[in-house]
Design a protein around this motif. Structure first.
Motif, PDB file in Angstrom:
ATOM      1  N   ASP A 152       0.827  -1.212   0.000  1.00 31.98           N
ATOM      2  CA  ASP A 152       0.000   0.000   0.000  1.00 31.98           C
ATOM      3  C   ASP A 152       0.862   1.263   0.000  1.00 31.98           C
ATOM      4  O   ASP A 152       0.562   2.234  -0.699  1.00 31.98           O
ATOM      5  N   ILE A 153       1.933   1.250   0.787  1.00 32.90           N
ATOM      6  CA  ILE A 153       2.842   2.395   0.819  1.00 32.90           C
ATOM      7  C   ILE A 153       3.488   2.582  -0.547  1.00 32.90           C
ATOM      8  O   ILE A 153       3.580   3.708  -1.055  1.00 32.90           O
ATOM      9  N   ALA A 154       3.928   1.494  -1.163  1.00 31.09           N
ATOM     10  CA  ALA A 154       4.539   1.564  -2.496  1.00 31.09           C
ATOM     11  C   ALA A 154       3.540   2.148  -3.504  1.00 31.09           C
ATOM     12  O   ALA A 154       3.909   2.973  -4.344  1.00 31.09           O
ATOM     13  N   ASP A 155       2.292   1.727  -3.418  1.00 26.99           N
ATOM     14  CA  ASP A 155       1.259   2.266  -4.317  1.00 26.99           C
ATOM     15  C   ASP A 155       1.076   3.770  -4.099  1.00 26.99           C
ATOM     16  O   ASP A 155       0.975   4.541  -5.062  1.00 26.99           O
ATOM     17  N   GLN A 156       1.036   4.189  -2.851  1.00 29.85           N
ATOM     18  CA  GLN A 156       0.855   5.615  -2.551  1.00 29.85           C
ATOM     19  C   GLN A 156       2.059   6.435  -3.007  1.00 29.85           C
ATOM     20  O   GLN A 156       1.902   7.536  -3.534  1.00 29.85           O
ATOM     21  N   LEU A 157       3.264   5.916  -2.816  1.00 26.99           N
ATOM     22  CA  LEU A 157       4.460   6.611  -3.297  1.00 26.99           C
ATOM     23  C   LEU A 157       4.436   6.718  -4.816  1.00 26.99           C
ATOM     24  O   LEU A 157       4.810   7.748  -5.377  1.00 26.99           O
ATOM     25  N   GLY A 158       3.995   5.649  -5.466  1.00 29.18           N
ATOM     26  CA  GLY A 158       3.874   5.679  -6.919  1.00 29.18           C
ATOM     27  C   GLY A 158       2.927   6.777  -7.372  1.00 29.18           C
ATOM     28  O   GLY A 158       3.201   7.490  -8.343  1.00 29.18           O
ATOM     29  N   LEU A 159       1.831   6.952  -6.666  1.00 32.30           N
ATOM     30  CA  LEU A 159       0.888   8.031  -6.999  1.00 32.30           C
ATOM     31  C   LEU A 159       1.526   9.400  -6.814  1.00 32.30           C
ATOM     32  O   LEU A 159       1.352  10.299  -7.636  1.00 32.30           O
ATOM     33  N   LEU A 160       2.275   9.567  -5.716  1.00 35.21           N
ATOM     34  CA  LEU A 160       2.926  10.855  -5.471  1.00 35.21           C
ATOM     35  C   LEU A 160       3.929  11.209  -6.572  1.00 35.21           C
ATOM     36  O   LEU A 160       4.121  12.379  -6.883  1.00 35.21           O
ATOM     37  N   LEU A 161       4.561  10.207  -7.139  1.00 31.91           N
ATOM     38  CA  LEU A 161       5.573  10.438  -8.157  1.00 31.91           C
ATOM     39  C   LEU A 161       4.982  10.628  -9.551  1.00 31.91           C
ATOM     40  O   LEU A 161       5.697  11.024 -10.470  1.00 31.91           O
ATOM     41  N   GLN A 162       3.703  10.357  -9.716  1.00 27.79           N
ATOM     42  CA  GLN A 162       3.086  10.505 -11.030  1.00 27.79           C
ATOM     43  C   GLN A 162       3.094  11.966 -11.469  1.00 27.79           C
ATOM     44  O   GLN A 162       2.862  12.883 -10.682  1.00 27.79           O
ATOM     45  N   ARG A 163       3.340  12.156 -12.734  1.00 29.59           N
ATOM     46  CA  ARG A 163       3.376  13.498 -13.318  1.00 29.59           C
ATOM     47  C   ARG A 163       2.070  14.260 -13.042  1.00 29.59           C
ATOM     48  O   ARG A 163       2.087  15.446 -12.765  1.00 29.59           O
ATOM     49  N   ARG A 164       0.946  13.554 -13.098  1.00 29.39           N
ATOM     50  CA  ARG A 164      -0.365  14.179 -12.873  1.00 29.39           C
ATOM     51  C   ARG A 164      -0.437  14.806 -11.479  1.00 29.39           C
ATOM     52  O   ARG A 164      -0.923  15.923 -11.310  1.00 29.39           O
ATOM     53  N   ILE A 165       0.061  14.101 -10.487  1.00 29.48           N
ATOM     54  CA  ILE A 165       0.032  14.612  -9.115  1.00 29.48           C
ATOM     55  C   ILE A 165       0.979  15.800  -8.982  1.00 29.48           C
ATOM     56  O   ILE A 165       0.648  16.813  -8.361  1.00 29.48           O
ATOM     57  N   ARG A 166       2.195  15.681  -9.556  1.00 31.31           N
ATOM     58  CA  ARG A 166       3.143  16.810  -9.508  1.00 31.31           C
ATOM     59  C   ARG A 166       2.543  18.040 -10.180  1.00 31.31           C
ATOM     60  O   ARG A 166       2.641  19.145  -9.668  1.00 31.31           O
ATOM     61  N   ARG A 167       1.914  17.834 -11.331  1.00 31.09           N
ATOM     62  CA  ARG A 167       1.296  18.969 -12.028  1.00 31.09           C
ATOM     63  C   ARG A 167       0.235  19.631 -11.156  1.00 31.09           C
ATOM     64  O   ARG A 167       0.159  20.844 -11.072  1.00 31.09           O
TER      65      ARG A 167
END
Length: 150
Positions: free
Chosen positions: A7-22
């Motif tokens: 679950d933590i890995a999934d959440q970190l993956g979301l944080l690193l997504q370009r969409r989230i950064r944008r």
């Protein structure tokens, strides 16, 4: 691997997504300077953190190709936010550094990001925010101190 670490890995993956950064940077970079977009933010904040620094070293630190750093740096230099200087240890190397205007822009960006995070965390208790800070620091340190995540 436990369900928690998945679950933590999934959440970190979301944080690193370009969409989230944008989404995160959209309000931060708006109307700061005509030369500042999401990519410029990465370069400016990297130079602020590691500079004066070569394009190759900065690229390695922020995970961007040296050529892309160089292109962005040229644009930011023309805009008056970065300057180049010879590396005193190796005259073949050019270092990137912030100008006074670049430092002002970085401080404004950091202040806006902190305000945006304050807004996103406003419903969190002070204890939760403190725990998030502590645990993120601990995670970053653990990742930084290891050679791999295996």
């Amino acid at each position: 691997m436990t369900q928690d670490t998945r679950d933590i890995a999934d959440q970190l993956g979301l944080l690193l997504q370009r969409r989230i950064r944008r989404s995160l940077y959209a309000g931060v970079i708006n109307d700061v300077h005509e030369a500042v977009d999401e990519g410029a933010y990465l370069i400016l904040s990297g130079v602020a953190r590691f500079g004066p620094v070569s394009a190759a070293a900065l690229g390695a630190e922020v995970g961007v190709d040296r050529a892309l750093v160089s292109r962005r740096a040229r644009t930011l230099t023309k805009a008056g936010l970065l300057l180049t200087q010879d590396d005193p240890g190796d005259r073949r190397v050019t270092l990137l550094a912030l100008t006074e205007e670049g430092e002002r822009v970085v401080q404004l960006l950091r202040s806006r990001l902190a305000c945006l995070l304050d807004d996103r965390l406003r419903d969190w208790s002070a204890t939760d925010v403190s725990q998030l800070r502590r645990l993120l620091t601990r995670l970053v340190t653990a990742i930084d101190d290891s050679d791999s995540l295996d």
